[in-house]
Design an enzyme around this catalytic site. Structure first.
Site, PDB file in Angstrom:
ATOM      1  N   ASP A   1      42.544  87.524  31.468  1.00 23.19           N
ATOM      2  CA  ASP A   1      43.721  86.817  30.950  1.00 23.19           C
ATOM      3  C   ASP A   1      43.806  85.379  31.453  1.00 23.19           C
ATOM      4  O   ASP A   1      44.008  84.436  30.666  1.00 23.19           O
ATOM      5  CB  ASP A   1      45.000  87.569  31.340  1.00 23.19           C
ATOM      6  CG  ASP A   1      45.055  88.967  30.763  1.00 23.19           C
ATOM      7  OD1 ASP A   1      43.990  89.552  30.514  1.00 23.19           O
ATOM      8  OD2 ASP A   1      46.167  89.479  30.566  1.00 23.19           O
TER       9      ASP A   1
ATOM     10  N   ARG B   1      53.857  89.341  44.062  1.00 23.07           N
ATOM     11  CA  ARG B   1      54.207  88.248  43.145  1.00 23.07           C
ATOM     12  C   ARG B   1      55.083  87.154  43.766  1.00 23.07           C
ATOM     13  O   ARG B   1      54.863  85.978  43.504  1.00 23.07           O
ATOM     14  CB  ARG B   1      54.884  88.812  41.890  1.00 23.07           C
ATOM     15  CG  ARG B   1      54.040  89.803  41.102  1.00 23.07           C
ATOM     16  CD  ARG B   1      52.598  89.397  41.031  1.00 23.07           C
ATOM     17  NE  ARG B   1      51.798  90.249  40.151  1.00 23.07           N
ATOM     18  CZ  ARG B   1      50.515  90.470  40.332  1.00 23.07           C
ATOM     19  NH1 ARG B   1      49.886  89.952  41.383  1.00 23.07           N
ATOM     20  NH2 ARG B   1      49.839  91.229  39.495  1.00 23.07           N
TER      21      ARG B   1
ATOM     22  N   ASP C   1      55.619  91.637  35.645  1.00 21.57           N
ATOM     23  CA  ASP C   1      55.154  90.502  36.436  1.00 21.57           C
ATOM     24  C   ASP C   1      55.674  89.168  35.930  1.00 21.57           C
ATOM     25  O   ASP C   1      55.918  88.249  36.714  1.00 21.57           O
ATOM     26  CB  ASP C   1      53.630  90.481  36.487  1.00 21.57           C
ATOM     27  CG  ASP C   1      53.069  91.465  37.498  1.00 21.57           C
ATOM     28  OD1 ASP C   1      53.843  91.902  38.371  1.00 21.57           O
ATOM     29  OD2 ASP C   1      51.871  91.788  37.433  1.00 21.57           O
TER      30      ASP C   1
ATOM     31  N   SER D   1      43.387  97.819  33.017  1.00 20.28           N
ATOM     32  CA  SER D   1      43.699  96.658  33.849  1.00 20.28           C
ATOM     33  C   SER D   1      43.899  97.089  35.304  1.00 20.28           C
ATOM     34  O   SER D   1      44.495  98.135  35.567  1.00 20.28           O
ATOM     35  CB  SER D   1      44.975  95.982  33.328  1.00 20.28           C
ATOM     36  OG  SER D   1      45.378  94.925  34.166  1.00 20.28           O
TER      37      SER D   1
END
Length: 399
Positions: free
Chosen positions: A14, A94, A123, A175
């Site tokens: 990505d 994050r 996210d 993923s």
């Protein structure tokens, strides 16, 4: 007009596509920032890949000790577990990535920051709430909410067309996200919640049929709620967690397969491995059991679901999370001691706990003869507790 963008870069599909797409779409310089959070990858190769893909500059920063000390350990002090199983390994990463991203954006005079999170997931929220909390006027670009790609296959086709190296494949398109606390697996072949994950998917934990046939014992020592030593050996925060990951993983500890509720309203299947975090979670609760007052412990447990939810939702830098953290940390000042655990075939069993500040009194707890507790006192105590029940029953009969 946006002239410079700092992209949170992982080196995966990505964000690799995002570098090229951002340059084409915004005609801006793209600075890639890759945080080393213990994902076990060659970040030197990631830097080369980012530059080859079109980044004008790349930041690679080792944040492992800060990550464990200032994010993972405070979260673990709150015993945070989302929906009964998830130890929040991705969620807690994050805020640190976004915080550092904002700091780099300020240093570089960037107009915007960007991330590779999808428009369906959590996210995007975690990144952006952190960015807005730390720099309210920042511009945020979320390519997944703008570009026309609608699947990982379309991303892979674009990457191949532009000569961007990819590691995902059509055969194995799930993923993953890994850091020093855990690894997660989502999507692709895991999207059917009835199907068992492939046995060769796991990376941090041994399958049970390959774990040792003899149990192992370890001791973990805590000071003010934080682990400081394993088997008497003091270590840095990251070093300690890495050591427990190896030990727990060897014994197949820390696997979770769950369907969770994302903040956006979608149910999602996630498979997680959190070996060291699982050991620390169970060990801390064992120390708490002998060092915390009953009502303090019950209060802490009542706060945990809200605290875990705040982290999962991305509110690490919110005033309510900070307020809860202050209360939790004050409670944890008493959590000092050592726990002995038995590890065997995916299980971690507490077999002993001790503390210099233990509230456990064997004289009171014993079923044998003692002279410190008058059992007759319980009669009046019970009658007082029963007053409202008796009154309620009596009055209801009259209605």
């Amino acid at each position: 007009m946006i002239k410079k963008i700092v992209l949170a870069y992982s080196g995966g599909l990505d964000t690799s596509v995002a570098i090229k797409w951002l340059k084409e779409t915004y005609k801006a310089d793209v600075i890639a920032f890759c945080a080393d959070l213990g994902q076990g990858e060659d970040l030197g190769e990631a830097k080369k890949k980012a530059l080859k893909t079109g980044a004008s500059k790349v930041y690679i920063e080792d944040l492992r000790e800060e990550f464990v000390r200032d994010y993972i350990f405070p979260m673990l002090r709150g015993n945070a577990v989302y929906e009964g199983f998830y130890l929040l390994g991705t969620s807690i990463a994050r805020p640190l990535i976004a915080k550092r991203q904002i700091e780099i954006a300020k240093r570089e005079g960037a107009d915007a920051v960007a991330h590779g999170a999808t428009g369906k997931g959590n996210d995007q929220i975690r990144f952006e709430l952190t960015c807005y909390a730390l720099k309210p006027d920042i511009k945020i670009i979320a390519p997944w909410r703008e570009w026309t790609f609608d699947s990982r296959k379309s991303l892979m086709d674009y990457a191949r067309k532009h000569g961007i190296p990819v590691t995902a494949t059509k055969k194995k398109p799930f993923s993953t996200d890994r850091n020093i606390l855990h690894i997660s697996y989502e999507g692709g072949i895991l999207e059917d919640p009835w199907k068992e994950p492939p046995s060769d998917m796991y990376t941090m934990t041994q399958p049970l049929d390959r774990t040792p046939d003899r149990p192992a014992y370890i001791e973990i020592t805590f000071e003010k709620g934080d682990p400081v030593a394993v088997n008497g050996k003091r270590m840095s925060p990251a070093g300690l967690l890495e050591a427990l990951n190896k030990t727990g993983g060897r014994h197949g500890i820390g696997r979770v397969d769950m369907v969770e509720n994302r903040l956006v309203g979608i149910k999602s299947r996630g498979v997680y491995e959190t070996p060291g975090g699982t050991l620390l979670h169970m060990a801390r609760r064992a120390v708490e059991s002998i060092t915390l007052d009953r009502e303090v412990k019950h209060l802490a447990d009542s706060l945990m679901p809200k605290y875990a939810e705040l982290i999962y939702y991305g509110y690490w830098f919110s005033p309510e999370r900070l307020a809860l953290q202050n209360m939790i940390d004050d409670m944890q000042k008493a959590v000092n001691g050592t726990v002995r655990m038995k590890l065997y075939k995916g299980n971690c069993l507490v077999t002993g706990r001790k503390s210099p500040g233990s509230l456990y009194d064997a004289r009171l707890a014993t079923f044998e003869e003692e002279d410190v507790y008058d059992q007759k006192d319980a009669e009046g105590f019970i009658k007082l507790l029963a007053l409202r029940l008796k009154a309620n029953r009596t009055l209801r009969k009259k209605v």
